[in-house]
Design a protein around this motif. Structure first.
Motif, mmCIF file in Angstrom:
data_model
loop_
_atom_site.group_PDB
_atom_site.id
_atom_site.type_symbol
_atom_site.label_atom_id
_atom_site.label_comp_id
_atom_site.label_asym_id
_atom_site.label_seq_id
_atom_site.Cartn_x
_atom_site.Cartn_y
_atom_site.Cartn_z
ATOM 1 N N SER A 194 1.050 -1.651 -0.479
ATOM 2 C CA SER A 194 0.064 -0.164 -0.133
ATOM 3 C C SER A 194 1.000 1.295 0.027
ATOM 4 N N LEU A 195 0.385 1.746 -1.105
ATOM 5 C CA LEU A 195 0.685 3.168 -0.963
ATOM 6 C C LEU A 195 0.702 4.290 0.237
ATOM 7 N N SER A 196 2.058 4.922 0.718
ATOM 8 C CA SER A 196 1.332 5.217 1.877
ATOM 9 C C SER A 196 0.403 6.509 2.139
ATOM 10 N N ASP A 197 0.826 7.794 0.447
ATOM 11 C CA ASP A 197 0.262 8.503 0.158
ATOM 12 C C ASP A 197 -0.441 8.925 -1.447
ATOM 13 N N PRO A 198 -1.265 7.582 -1.477
ATOM 14 C CA PRO A 198 -1.267 7.256 -2.951
ATOM 15 C C PRO A 198 -1.478 8.475 -3.599
ATOM 16 N N GLY A 199 -2.206 9.845 -3.290
ATOM 17 C CA GLY A 199 -1.562 11.207 -3.700
ATOM 18 C C GLY A 199 -1.096 12.071 -4.426
ATOM 19 N N ASN A 200 0.297 11.493 -4.277
ATOM 20 C CA ASN A 200 1.751 12.231 -4.662
ATOM 21 C C ASN A 200 2.555 11.462 -4.862
ATOM 22 N N PRO A 201 3.535 11.645 -5.427
ATOM 23 C CA PRO A 201 4.665 11.468 -6.270
ATOM 24 C C PRO A 201 5.283 10.939 -4.153
ATOM 25 N N GLN A 202 5.844 9.845 -4.556
ATOM 26 C CA GLN A 202 7.008 9.014 -3.393
ATOM 27 C C GLN A 202 8.184 8.832 -3.948
ATOM 28 N N TYR A 203 8.738 8.980 -2.958
ATOM 29 C CA TYR A 203 10.121 8.012 -2.748
ATOM 30 C C TYR A 203 10.735 7.264 -2.061
ATOM 31 N N VAL A 204 10.716 5.618 -2.675
ATOM 32 C CA VAL A 204 10.901 4.959 -1.219
ATOM 33 C C VAL A 204 11.757 4.533 -2.171
ATOM 34 N N THR A 205 12.209 3.127 -0.711
ATOM 35 C CA THR A 205 13.459 2.794 -0.977
ATOM 36 C C THR A 205 13.720 1.035 0.058
ATOM 37 N N ALA A 206 14.166 0.393 -1.058
ATOM 38 C CA ALA A 206 14.080 -1.174 -0.758
ATOM 39 C C ALA A 206 15.641 -1.600 0.224
ATOM 40 N N SER A 207 15.536 -2.332 1.254
ATOM 41 C CA SER A 207 16.309 -2.856 2.195
ATOM 42 C C SER A 207 17.910 -3.627 1.381
ATOM 43 N N SER A 208 16.640 -4.011 -0.235
ATOM 44 C CA SER A 208 18.252 -4.560 -0.734
ATOM 45 C C SER A 208 17.910 -4.524 -2.249
ATOM 46 N N ASN A 209 18.771 -4.988 -3.012
ATOM 47 C CA ASN A 209 17.908 -4.809 -4.183
ATOM 48 C C ASN A 209 17.090 -5.574 -5.005
ATOM 49 N N VAL A 210 15.998 -4.441 -6.099
ATOM 50 C CA VAL A 210 14.708 -5.643 -5.980
ATOM 51 C C VAL A 210 14.241 -4.508 -7.065
ATOM 52 N N SER A 211 13.352 -5.209 -8.256
ATOM 53 C CA SER A 211 12.290 -4.430 -8.898
ATOM 54 C C SER A 211 10.910 -4.372 -8.456
ATOM 55 N N LEU A 212 10.681 -2.767 -9.001
ATOM 56 C CA LEU A 212 8.890 -2.774 -8.483
ATOM 57 C C LEU A 212 8.176 -2.303 -9.988
ATOM 58 N N ARG A 213 6.699 -2.535 -8.991
ATOM 59 C CA ARG A 213 5.749 -2.449 -10.158
ATOM 60 C C ARG A 213 5.055 -1.503 -9.975
ATOM 61 N N LEU A 214 4.408 -0.999 -10.190
ATOM 62 C CA LEU A 214 3.084 0.129 -9.701
ATOM 63 C C LEU A 214 1.907 -0.700 -11.008
ATOM 64 N N ILE A 215 0.983 -0.986 -9.953
ATOM 65 C CA ILE A 215 -0.248 -2.009 -10.352
ATOM 66 C C ILE A 215 -1.676 -1.336 -10.515
ATOM 67 N N SER A 216 -2.183 -1.595 -11.091
ATOM 68 C CA SER A 216 -3.626 -0.940 -11.533
ATOM 69 C C SER A 216 -4.146 -1.779 -11.837
ATOM 70 N N PRO A 217 -5.344 -2.268 -12.320
ATOM 71 C CA PRO A 217 -6.169 -3.080 -12.888
ATOM 72 C C PRO A 217 -5.959 -2.343 -14.749
ATOM 73 N N GLY A 218 -4.691 -3.502 -14.820
ATOM 74 C CA GLY A 218 -5.156 -3.098 -16.729
ATOM 75 C C GLY A 218 -3.882 -2.456 -16.345
ATOM 76 N N LEU A 219 -3.505 -1.844 -15.539
ATOM 77 C CA LEU A 219 -1.278 -1.293 -16.179
ATOM 78 C C LEU A 219 -0.519 -1.746 -15.170
ATOM 79 N N PHE A 220 0.512 -1.757 -15.934
ATOM 80 C CA PHE A 220 1.699 -3.030 -14.724
ATOM 81 C C PHE A 220 2.594 -1.495 -15.750
ATOM 82 N N ILE A 221 3.185 -1.052 -15.018
ATOM 83 C CA ILE A 221 4.514 0.116 -14.903
ATOM 84 C C ILE A 221 5.725 -0.394 -14.564
ATOM 85 N N GLU A 222 6.593 -0.388 -15.014
ATOM 86 C CA GLU A 222 7.851 -1.220 -14.483
ATOM 87 C C GLU A 222 8.634 0.500 -14.013
ATOM 88 N N LEU A 223 9.210 0.476 -12.774
ATOM 89 C CA LEU A 223 8.959 1.720 -12.330
ATOM 90 C C LEU A 223 10.829 1.772 -12.950
#
Length: 611
Positions: A340-369
């Motif tokens: 869950s996004l902590s503030d979905p109404g604004n752009p956010q900076y997120v940090t992973a504890s190790s190397n990851v790939s991250l996708r923004l997902i919505s019905p019908g939409l997959f965005i590789e960040l």
């Protein structure tokens, strides 16, 4: 090509693929070693974990961390996944090819053909052509080999976008060049039922099980048999499924949340797809996501805010089960793997504890960040509609230096991203004449989004230049080899004119770019390096109007070759491109260089049907 370029491959092939797997699945192995439940199709393997092996793996990791930022190339391979969309017959599958240089020739191979099924000649810089494929080009077979892969090759750099559309679904996908492909991929463990539940969409009881999960298309990207290993984690037990794929063929598998990774003996392309992702209005959207190799993972991401999306989640993929994602020091909560996004109404900076790939997902939409380390200086915009939106993330101190090929962009309403050095902005561009978005002094991230019948689709734009350049968006200069052997002085005259100069690889990056671009042949070519008759010191014969010849601080001599002659050549046989010294009176092919040119507005050619 170059020995230091091949060092990674030498080390990789000196270690077995099993060892590579250990480093990736080690967190899962610790809890699975108590009992192996191997299916008949899997081969049993034994692991012997020794200090020496971990040392080798550490070396492999160090040498495989380099990133290829750009997404242009001269060789591509892809496929069109099945586009079900509730059996709508009006489907469109096409490739959009953009030339980055003049006099570009493109060949397209399909259905296992060894000769081009479609050829496009004489494309000029910035020219885009659309190639339309028939419905039969879609991959629909499950658990079966197919020759429906599509190879694209060219004599010069191009960018390729894949587009598929029905009445109610459009998806675009940047086709990655062969240089960006790899042999180790982590698979997003997406559970179709959990995904639907996350978005409060119920699955119809009559919906066929054939379409209730994701699919994985694995394409052999090389002209040799490819050994594939699928790694699964079923109830805490590791299972390996091994098979081979013939040259340039593909296989489509039913994907589920037990799949962890795919490993191969040579390069592959991997597509995660879904033919019909159900939506709340009883329609469905197709999904296409080209998975990037493990080496493209990162830890820092800026998540764009997309106003038209009412509900969205993040999905993280990592080989480390303990990986977590945080925003402003607070861990993001997870529901069935969706964060869950902590503030979905604004752009956010997120940090992973190790190397990851991250996708923004919505019905019908997959965005590789785009991870922070892969921000670039310039992006190519390939749009499907005449009006599209651009999301840009830039450093706040330099954010007002954003440009398109039409000029400086004024009066943008930037939003500062709290607690970071970044700001974001969204703006619309009308008509497809705009080709590039670039920044003069800092790296940026660019996403392009479009909308058809209230369906939002899109993703990252195509990066074509890693570093910012105040003079504009430029692709690398072009190396050209003459077709007639000449003496060194004649070669100098041949290469010297207002549009080109003698090739002078004055540093390692230029040498590597030369090695990537030139067509190999079993001869040698002259470069713009020679010795002074007075001092015998080497100097660059760099004939430019803007500067004097640079000092010789970089050399790439073959062993014992720097003192034999007064002029320098390089090997064009494709093995190492090492330099040699020779008599200036010998005849060799001149190697010329055309300086970088700014990419201008695209010119759009009419669509052409695939035979």
């Amino acid at each position: 090509m170059l020995p230091d370029m091949f060092l990674t491959n030498v080390i990789l092939f000196s270690v077995s693929s099993a060892l590579m797997m250990i480093s990736l699945i080690e967190p899962y192995l610790l809890e699975a070693m108590s009992g192996w439940d191997m299916p008949n199709v899997a081969r049993s393997i034994q692991f012997e974990l020794k200090t020496e092996m971990f040392a080798i793996l550490l070396i492999v990791t160090m040498f495989s961390q380099g990133l290829t930022i750009v997404s242009y190339g001269r060789s591509f391979i892809t496929a069109f996944p099945e586009n079900l969309a509730y059996f709508y017959p009006n489907t469109l599958s096409c490739l959009r090819v953009t030339a980055l240089y003049d006099d570009t020739f493109v060949n397209i191979f399909h259905n296992g053909s060894s000769t081009p099924t479609k050829s496009i000649s004489d494309l000029q810089k910035g020219q885009t052509v659309t190639v339309v494929f028939p419905k039969s080009a879609e991959v629909y077979q499950l658990l079966n080999y197919s020759t429906k892969s599509i190879q694209i090759t060219s004599n010069k750099y191009i960018a390729v976008q894949s587009i598929t559309q029905t009445d109610y679904s459009t998806q675009t996908n940047v086709v990655q060049p062969s240089e960006n492909l790899g042999m180790n991929y982590l698979i997003p463990s997406l559970n179709y039922t959990n995904l639907l539940a996350t978005f409060s969409v119920s699955q119809s009881a009559s919906f066929s099980t054939k379409y209730n999960s994701f699919r994985l298309i694995i394409i052999n990207a090389e002209d040799t048999e490819n050994n594939i290993t699928i790694v699964k984690n079923i109830l805490g037990k590791i299972q390996l499924v091994n098979f081979t794929i013939p040259p340039y063929q593909l296989i489509q598998l039913q994907a589920d949340d037990s799949m962890m990774m795919v490993n191969s003996s040579c390069k592959i392309a991997v597509l995660l797809t879904h033919p019909c992702l159900l939506k709340a209005d009883c329609k469905c959207s197709m999904i296409v996501n080209q998975i990037l190799p493990v080496r493209f993972q990162g830890q820092n991401f800026v998540v764009p805010f997309i106003p038209e999306i009412k509900q969205s989640w993040l999905f993280m993929t990592s080989n480390n089960k303990a990986s977590s994602l945080s925003q402003k020091g607070t861990k993001l909560t997870s529901s069935s793997g969706f964060l869950s996004l902590s503030d979905p109404g604004n752009p956010q900076y997120v940090t992973a504890s190790s190397n990851v790939s991250l996708r923004l997902i919505s019905p019908g939409l997959f965005i590789e960040l785009i991870q922070e380390n892969m921000f670039a200086g310039c992006y190519l915009l390939q749009s499907y509609t005449n009006t599209f939106r651009i999301h840009v993330i830039a450093e706040t101190v330099d954010r007002d230096h954003l440009n398109t090929d039409k000029g400086f962009i004024q009066s943008l309403k930037w939003t500062e991203i709290s607690g970071t050095k970044y700001s974001s902005v969204e703006f619309s561009l009308n008509n497809r004449a705009s080709t590039t978005v670039w920044h003069s002094s800092s790296k940026i991230a660019v996403y392009i989004l479009e909308e058809t019948d209230k369906i939002v689709y899109g993703g990252p734009a195509i990066p074509i230049k890693e570093n910012p350049d105040p003079s504009g968006c430029k692709v690398p200069g072009e190396f050209v080899v003459g077709d007639k052997p000449l003496k060194w002085t004649k070669s100098l005259a041949y290469c010297t004119n207002p549009k080109r100069e003698f090739a002078c690889p004055t540093n390692r990056d230029i040498q590597m770019e030369l090695a990537r671009q030139v067509n190999t042949t079993n001869v040698e070519g002259w470069i713009g390096l020679r010795r002074s008759l007075m001092t015998t010191a080497w100097f660059w014969q760099k004939q430019t109007s803007s500067s004097t010849s640079p000092p010789v601080n970089y050399v790439y001599w073959a062993k014992g070759q720097s003192q034999k002659g007064f002029c320098a050549s390089l090997s064009l046989d494709g093995s190492d491109f090492k330099w040699k010294s020779a008599s200036c009176c010998e005849k060799k092919l001149p190697v010329c260089y055309k300086p970088p040119l700014t990419i201008g507005p695209l010119s759009w050619s009419d669509s052409t049907d695939f035979p």
